[in-house]
Scaffold this motif. Structure first.
Motif, mmCIF file in Angstrom:
data_model
loop_
_atom_site.group_PDB
_atom_site.id
_atom_site.type_symbol
_atom_site.label_atom_id
_atom_site.label_comp_id
_atom_site.label_asym_id
_atom_site.label_seq_id
_atom_site.Cartn_x
_atom_site.Cartn_y
_atom_site.Cartn_z
ATOM 1 N N LYS A 1 0.849 -1.199 0.000
ATOM 2 C CA LYS A 1 0.000 0.000 0.000
ATOM 3 C C LYS A 1 0.881 1.245 0.000
ATOM 4 O O LYS A 1 1.992 1.242 0.531
ATOM 5 N N SER A 2 0.347 2.302 -0.591
ATOM 6 C CA SER A 2 1.035 3.593 -0.565
ATOM 7 C C SER A 2 -0.015 4.672 -0.311
ATOM 8 O O SER A 2 -1.215 4.413 -0.444
ATOM 9 N N GLY B 1 -1.028 1.937 -4.465
ATOM 10 C CA GLY B 1 -0.198 0.805 -4.094
ATOM 11 C C GLY B 1 0.430 0.121 -5.280
ATOM 12 O O GLY B 1 0.199 0.485 -6.438
ATOM 13 N N HIS C 1 -6.713 -0.356 -1.015
ATOM 14 C CA HIS C 1 -6.139 -0.957 0.190
ATOM 15 C C HIS C 1 -6.985 -2.134 0.672
ATOM 16 O O HIS C 1 -6.436 -3.175 1.075
ATOM 17 N N PHE D 1 -6.294 -4.982 -1.716
ATOM 18 C CA PHE D 1 -4.998 -5.587 -1.414
ATOM 19 C C PHE D 1 -5.107 -6.514 -0.201
ATOM 20 O O PHE D 1 -4.603 -7.630 -0.214
ATOM 21 N N ASP D 2 -5.724 -6.016 0.876
ATOM 22 C CA ASP D 2 -5.863 -6.829 2.096
ATOM 23 C C ASP D 2 -6.609 -8.129 1.816
ATOM 24 O O ASP D 2 -6.224 -9.196 2.304
ATOM 25 N N HIS E 1 2.089 -8.896 2.340
ATOM 26 C CA HIS E 1 2.098 -7.431 2.301
ATOM 27 C C HIS E 1 3.527 -6.974 2.037
ATOM 28 O O HIS E 1 4.475 -7.612 2.422
#
Length: 164
Positions: free
Chosen positions: A57-58, A62, A147, A150-151, A163
């Motif tokens: 993540k960013s 991400g 996010h 992604f999770d 991660h």
């Protein structure tokens, strides 16, 4: 039986329920991950057992990467690059059909990413042992969706993803 013994039995019973619930969740999660791995093999051409997905993540979105665990496995590297090239083009058009077919249509973040795809800059890049897709946006709701997405992928892919 005295009051003290009853309390100990009640505490022991409560702990047994907590442990049993934890075992049930982990069995359920393992079943889900096995199901996801089976579906993944139908969509992704590379070998899940010899590659690793990473989701970093960013603040602006991400980076999703897939790399071969063996740097010398040129077959896996080629398959990864071909697949992520195709996925980048699809995601840029709002086509998240592959993740939906693997994880389900209700996957966290997926619907928002589809609807907001025009506000996400999706870019492909090669890595020495695979490839990556970078997602950037200024829309806070899309960053939250990325996010969450992604999770969900890290959870669903289990030992095949991480991660960072």
């Amino acid at each position: 039986m005295n009051l003290r013994n009853r309390r100990h039995l009640s505490i022991a019973g409560a702990l047994a329920l907590v442990v049993a619930a934890g075992v049930y969740v982990s069995v359920d999660q393992r079943d889900r991950q096995a199901e996801i791995a089976a579906r993944s093999r139908e969509v992704m051409p590379f070998d899940l057992e010899t590659t690793t997905h990473r989701f970093a993540k960013s603040p602006s979105g991400g980076v999703q990467s897939v790399t071969s665990d063996d740097p010398g496995d040129s077959t896996q590297v080629t398959l990864i690059r071909e697949h992520l090239t195709e996925e980048t083009a699809r995601f840029s058009r709002g086509d998240y059909g592959d993740p939906a077919s693997i994880h389900g249509a209700e996957m966290p973040g997926l619907d928002r990413l589809r609807r907001g795809h025009e506000a996400i800059d999706v870019r492909y890049a090669e890595l020495p042992t695979g490839a990556q897709i970078t997602y950037r946006t200024t829309d806070a709701s899309l960053i939250t969706a990325l996010h969450a997405w992604f999770d969900a992928q890290v959870t669903d892919h289990g030992r095949h993803a991480e991660h960072g």
